[in-house]
Design a protein around this motif. Structure first.
Motif, mmCIF file in Angstrom:
data_model
loop_
_atom_site.group_PDB
_atom_site.id
_atom_site.type_symbol
_atom_site.label_atom_id
_atom_site.label_comp_id
_atom_site.label_asym_id
_atom_site.label_seq_id
_atom_site.Cartn_x
_atom_site.Cartn_y
_atom_site.Cartn_z
ATOM 1 N N THR A 181 0.827 -1.204 0.000
ATOM 2 C CA THR A 181 0.000 0.000 0.000
ATOM 3 C C THR A 181 0.862 1.256 0.000
ATOM 4 N N THR A 182 1.829 1.278 -0.917
ATOM 5 C CA THR A 182 2.651 2.464 -1.098
ATOM 6 C C THR A 182 1.991 3.376 -2.129
ATOM 7 N N PHE A 183 2.461 4.615 -2.180
ATOM 8 C CA PHE A 183 1.928 5.559 -3.172
ATOM 9 C C PHE A 183 2.079 4.988 -4.577
ATOM 10 N N ASP A 184 3.264 4.495 -4.927
ATOM 11 C CA ASP A 184 3.519 4.027 -6.289
ATOM 12 C C ASP A 184 2.667 2.813 -6.652
ATOM 13 N N SER A 234 -16.979 4.956 -0.352
ATOM 14 C CA SER A 234 -16.430 5.876 -1.346
ATOM 15 C C SER A 234 -14.935 5.694 -1.504
ATOM 16 N N ALA A 235 -14.489 5.514 -2.759
ATOM 17 C CA ALA A 235 -13.052 5.426 -3.037
ATOM 18 C C ALA A 235 -12.407 6.801 -3.116
ATOM 19 N N TRP A 287 -4.018 -7.194 13.337
ATOM 20 C CA TRP A 287 -3.655 -8.577 13.639
ATOM 21 C C TRP A 287 -2.652 -8.666 14.790
ATOM 22 N N LEU A 288 -1.884 -7.604 14.981
ATOM 23 C CA LEU A 288 -0.910 -7.621 16.081
ATOM 24 C C LEU A 288 -1.443 -6.925 17.336
ATOM 25 N N GLY A 289 -2.665 -6.388 17.255
ATOM 26 C CA GLY A 289 -3.306 -5.796 18.426
ATOM 27 C C GLY A 289 -2.628 -4.551 18.951
ATOM 28 N N ARG A 290 -2.108 -3.721 18.056
ATOM 29 C CA ARG A 290 -1.319 -2.566 18.484
ATOM 30 C C ARG A 290 -2.088 -1.252 18.536
ATOM 31 N N VAL A 291 -3.385 -1.261 18.190
ATOM 32 C CA VAL A 291 -4.170 -0.028 18.178
ATOM 33 C C VAL A 291 -5.300 -0.173 19.191
ATOM 34 N N ASP A 292 -5.353 0.727 20.177
ATOM 35 C CA ASP A 292 -6.314 0.606 21.275
ATOM 36 C C ASP A 292 -7.627 1.333 21.024
ATOM 37 N N ARG A 293 -7.640 2.300 20.113
ATOM 38 C CA ARG A 293 -8.866 3.063 19.849
ATOM 39 C C ARG A 293 -9.296 2.842 18.398
ATOM 40 N N LEU A 294 -10.587 2.565 18.219
ATOM 41 C CA LEU A 294 -11.093 2.336 16.871
ATOM 42 C C LEU A 294 -10.923 3.578 16.010
ATOM 43 N N GLU A 295 -11.068 4.757 16.616
ATOM 44 C CA GLU A 295 -10.880 5.998 15.863
ATOM 45 C C GLU A 295 -9.461 6.084 15.304
ATOM 46 N N ASP A 296 -8.476 5.670 16.075
ATOM 47 C CA ASP A 296 -7.093 5.710 15.597
ATOM 48 C C ASP A 296 -6.885 4.717 14.451
ATOM 49 N N GLN A 297 -7.541 3.556 14.549
ATOM 50 C CA GLN A 297 -7.413 2.582 13.469
ATOM 51 C C GLN A 297 -8.061 3.095 12.189
ATOM 52 N N VAL A 298 -9.197 3.779 12.304
ATOM 53 C CA VAL A 298 -9.865 4.352 11.133
ATOM 54 C C VAL A 298 -8.955 5.362 10.450
ATOM 55 N N ARG A 299 -8.373 6.259 11.236
ATOM 56 C CA ARG A 299 -7.493 7.277 10.656
ATOM 57 C C ARG A 299 -6.282 6.626 9.985
ATOM 58 N N GLY A 311 -4.929 7.928 1.485
ATOM 59 C CA GLY A 311 -5.709 9.132 1.294
ATOM 60 C C GLY A 311 -5.180 10.283 2.126
ATOM 61 N N ALA A 312 -5.808 11.435 1.945
ATOM 62 C CA ALA A 312 -5.433 12.608 2.738
ATOM 63 C C ALA A 312 -5.842 12.393 4.189
ATOM 64 N N ASP A 313 -5.160 13.111 5.087
ATOM 65 C CA ASP A 313 -5.486 12.999 6.503
ATOM 66 C C ASP A 313 -6.947 13.405 6.709
ATOM 67 N N PRO A 314 -7.777 12.505 7.256
ATOM 68 C CA PRO A 314 -9.206 12.823 7.378
ATOM 69 C C PRO A 314 -9.466 13.841 8.467
ATOM 70 N N THR A 315 -10.591 14.518 8.378
ATOM 71 C CA THR A 315 -11.009 15.439 9.429
ATOM 72 C C THR A 315 -11.528 14.645 10.622
ATOM 73 N N ASP A 316 -11.618 15.302 11.755
ATOM 74 C CA ASP A 316 -12.175 14.646 12.943
ATOM 75 C C ASP A 316 -13.612 14.206 12.683
ATOM 76 N N ARG A 317 -14.365 15.008 11.945
ATOM 77 C CA ARG A 317 -15.755 14.658 11.640
ATOM 78 C C ARG A 317 -15.802 13.378 10.804
ATOM 79 N N GLN A 318 -14.933 13.254 9.838
ATOM 80 C CA GLN A 318 -14.906 12.050 9.023
ATOM 81 C C GLN A 318 -14.549 10.819 9.852
#
Length: 586
Positions: free
Chosen positions: A238-241, A386-387, A439-451, A460-467
Motif C-alpha cells: 500500500t505504497t503511493f507508487d 467511497s473510493a 492482527w498484532l493488536g497494536r491499536v487501542d482506539r477504533l478511531e485511531d485505526q480508522v485514521r 488518502g489525505a489525513d481525514p477530518t475529525d468529523r470524518q
C-alpha cells in the motif's frame, strides 16, 4: 430439500403514494435495482431503504408514483407480458408478486424464501425463477403454471432449495433452457458455480483470482459470460507508487466462453486462458467497486462504478473509454433500447442519473423524494463506500471489507508497522466490540485505526475529525454475524463446547465475543517474524472462507487438522468434528 407444503402465501398490503403527495415525507429510499418498462417509457426502482417501488416517467423525468411493497427491496424483475413483477424483499425474506397497470401497483402475494434474499433470476419461459440468498448461502427455486388469462396472478410456489459452499449474490440463467443451467457468483470472494436447476445440484465450481464478483451477463449472442470483479495483489504494497500504478488493486471485466463453462472437468486455468480480461481504470485514475454493467448496440459496454460515482463507456472490451460523474454510489444501471442513454440508481443520493452517452453529458438528476439530513452514521456509510477518500479512486473501505464483512484478500499494509507480511482482511462485523485492532493488536482506539487505515492503507489525505467520527459511528453499527449453517445436533455442539473448554481455547477466545484484548504467541509466525497475534472473534466463524492471519487454513477443520492450532494441539477426527459444530453455532 423441498419446502412444498411447508409455507403458505402471505398477502402483502401495498399503499400507493399518488403523484400529488409524492415526496412529502422525508425518508431514505436507497434505490438498489432499476428496470425499464413500457418500451423504455417508464423506469422502476426497487428501494431498499423505504421498501417501495418508484415509478419514473422517462420523458418528463418526474416520479409518477411511489408504492409501498415491502420492508426493504433489493431486486426487481418484470415477467413476460409486463403486467406482473417480482420484487425481492430482502428485509422480510420474501419474493413479492406485484401487479402493475400503468402507474397503479398492488401486491398479489408474498412467498417466503431463504433469509437475506438479494437477487431474483427469471427463466426464459417466464414460468420459473431462482432467488439468490446471500447470508444463508441458499438458492430457492420457484415455479408457477401459466395462468388462464393475463389478469390471473401466477400462483408462485417453492419447488426446492440448494445450499452453496459460499455466499452468493449475482446470478445469470444460461441461454438455451434445456437442461436449465444457472451461473452463480460469490458476494465476497471469487467463487463461481454452474448450477443444474432441475436437480438441483452444483455441476461445476471454480475459484477465480478475484473477489466481489458482480453483474453476471451473457453477451447478446449468448456465447460469452461477462462479469465484474476486483483484484488485490498480495505481493504489492500500500505504497503511493503501487496504488498509483494500479499494481495493488484494480477492477476488471472478465469474460468466459459458455462452451467452457458447460464442459465437464474444465479447470479455472482453462477458463481464464480461453477468456478475456480488461482492466477498468487508468494510471492515476482508479475505478473501485464496479457494481453493474450493460451491453448496448454495436458492442458498446456501459459500467457503473460505485466507488468513484461514475459511469464508464467503451466501444469494445479493453478499448479506451470515457467516464462521466453521476450521483453517489450508483448501485444499478439500465440502458435505453437505442443504447444512447444510461440510467443509474444512485443509492446514497436517492436519485437517478441520466447520462447521454452520445454527447457525454449528464442531465439533472431525477430525485426520488424528499430526503432527511444525513445522520452521523449515514455520513460514515458514504465514506466507507467511497473510493474518493483513498488515493486516486483505486480502493474504498468496501473494496476489501465488502458490506462490512471481508473479501478474504491478503493485503500488505503498514497497519502493523511494516511491509513484507501480507495479512488477511478481517471481517468488520462486530468490530466495535473486538478491540484492540490489527492482527498484532497494536491499536487501542477504533478511531485511531480508522485514521490509520485511510492514510496508510488507502493512502488518502489525513481525514477530518468529523470524518473519523462518522466512519467510527458507522462501524459500531455493524452487528456480529449470525451462524450461516443450520444448527448441528445439540449433542455435537455440546461435545464441541467441552473440547473448546478442555483445551483452554477460552483463554484467548472468551465469551461473549470469543476474543480477548491481548496478543498471544500460539506458534504462528508471519513473514517478518511477528509471533504474537490478536485473536479474532469466533462469532460468525462459519461465514469465513479462510482462517488465520495468512489465510493458510482453507476451512475450519483445516485449522485443527493441518495447522494443528494452537501449535502442537492434536485432536481426534471426532473431536474436530464436534469442535467445528460448536464454532459454527457461534
Amino acid at each position: 430439500m423441498t419446502f412444498r407444503g411447508m409455507w403458505t402465501f402471505g398477502l402483502a398490503v401495498c399503499v400507493m403514494v399518488p403523484t400529488l403527495t409524492f415526496g412529502a415525507e422525508a425518508r431514505l429510499r436507497k434505490p438498489e435495482a432499476l428496470i425499464l418498462v413500457d418500451g423504455g417509457a417508464r423506469l422502476l426502482t426497487a428501494n431498499r431503504g423505504a421498501g417501495t417501488i418508484s415509478i419514473v416517467d422517462v420523458e418528463s423525468k418526474r416520479v409518477a408514483a411511489e408504492v409501498k411493497v415491502g420492508r426493504g427491496l433489493a431486486d426487481l424483475k418484470e415477467l413476460p407480458g409486463g403486467r406482473w413483477l417480482l420484487a425481492v424483499d430482502q428485509a422480510a425474506g420474501e419474493l413479492v408478486l406485484v401487479e402493475r397497470q400503468g402507474d397503479v401497483i398492488r401486491c398479489a402475494s408474498a412467498t417466503p424464501v431463504a433469509s437475506d434474499p438479494a437477487r431474483v433470476v427469471v427463466g426464459a419461459d417466464g414460468l420459473r425463477a431462482v432467488v439468490v440468498s446471500r447470508w444463508s448461502r441458499t438458492l430457492t427455486f420457484l415455479a408457477w403454471d401459466r395462468p388462464a388469462s393475463p389478469e390471473v396472478p401466477p400462483a408462485v410456489r417453492v419447488v426446492s432449495t440448494l445450499a452453496l459452499p459460499f455466499s452468493p449474490l449475482d446470478a445469470a440463467a444460461v441461454p438455451g433452457g434445456s437442461p436449465a443451467r444457472l451461473v452463480v457468483a460469490d458476494a465476497f470472494g471469487g467463487r463461481l458455480a454452474l448450477i443444474d436447476q432441475d436437480a438441483p445440484a452444483i455441476v461445476s465450481d471454480w475459484n477465480l483470482p478475484g473477489h466481489n464478483l458482480r453483474s453476471l451477463r451473457f453477451s447478446p449472442d449468448g456465447r460469452t459470460l461477462a462479469l465484474l470483479g476486483q483484484f488485490v495483489n498480495p505481493v504489492n504494497r500500500t505504497t503511493f507508487d503501487d496504488i498509483h500504478w494500479g499494481f495493488l488493486a484494480h477492477s476488471e471485466m472478465q469474460t468466459f466462453r459458455l462452451d467452457d463453462l458447460l464442459s465437464p472437468g474444465v479447470d479455472v486455468e482453462t477458463l481464464l486462458e480461453n477468456g478475456r480480461a480488461a482492466t477498468i481504470g487508468n494510471v492515476g485514475s482508479g475505478s473501485a467497486d464496479p457494481s453493474s454493467f450493460a451491453f448496448g448496440p454495436g458492442g458498446v459496454l456501459v459500467v457503473a462504478l460505485a466507488g468513484t460515482d461514475e459511469v464508464a463507456t467503451a466501444l469494445g472490451l479493453g478499448r479506451p473509454y470515457k467516464r462521466q460523474s453521476v450521483g453517489r454510489r450508483p448501485s444499478a444501471l439500465a440502458l435505453s433500447l437505442d443504447g444512447r442513454t444510461a440510467y443509474t440508481a444512485d443509492a446514497l443520493d436517492d436519485a437517478i442519473s441520466v447520462v447521454d452517452l452520445a454527447d457525454r453529458k449528464v442531465a439533472a438528476p431525477i430525485v426520488l423524494g424528499t430526503r432527511p439530513e444525513p445522520t452521523l452514521v449515514e455520513e460514515g456509510e458514504r465514506l466507507f463506500t467511497s473510493a474518493r477518500i483513498g488515493r486516486e479512486g483505486w480502493m474504498s473501505c468496501h473494496t476489501c471489507h465488502t458490506d462490512g464483512h471481508t473479501a478474504g484478500v491478503l493485503v500488505d499494509t503498514m497497519t502493523d508497522g511494516s511491509y513484507g507480511a501480507a495479512k488477511q482482511t478481517p471481517t468488520l462485523l462486530g468490530v466495535g466490540q473486538t478491540g484492540p485492532w490489527t492482527w498484532l493488536g497494536r491499536v487501542d482506539r477504533l478511531e485511531d485505526q480508522v485514521r490509520k487505515s485511510i492514510t496508510t492503507t488507502l493512502r488518502g489525505a489525513d481525514p477530518t475529525d468529523r470524518q473519523v467520527d462518522a466512519l467510527t459511528a458507522y462501524l459500531r453499527t455493524l452487528e456480529p454475524p449470525k451462524p450461516v449453517v443450520a444448527a448441528a445436533p445439540a449433542e455435537a455442539v455440546a461435545r464441541g463446547r467441552a473440547v473448546f473448554a478442555s483445551h483452554d481455547c477460552a483463554s484467548c477466545h472468551a465469551a461473549p465475543e470469543y476474543t480477548t484484548p491481548k496478543a498471544y504467541d500460539v506458534g504462528l509466525t508471519d513473514a517478518v517474524g511477528s509471533r504474537a497475534f490478536n485473536p479474532p472473534s469466533l462469532r460468525g466463524a462459519s461465514r469465513r472462507a479462510t482462517f488465520l492471519h495468512d489465510a493458510s487454513a482453507r476451512s475450519l477443520p483445516d485449522v485443527f487438522q493441518s495447522i494443528q492450532h494452537p501449535a502442537g494441539t492434536v485432536l481426534t477426527p471426532a473431536e474436530i468434528a464436534d469442535l467445528v459444530a460448536f464454532l459454527e453455532s457461534l
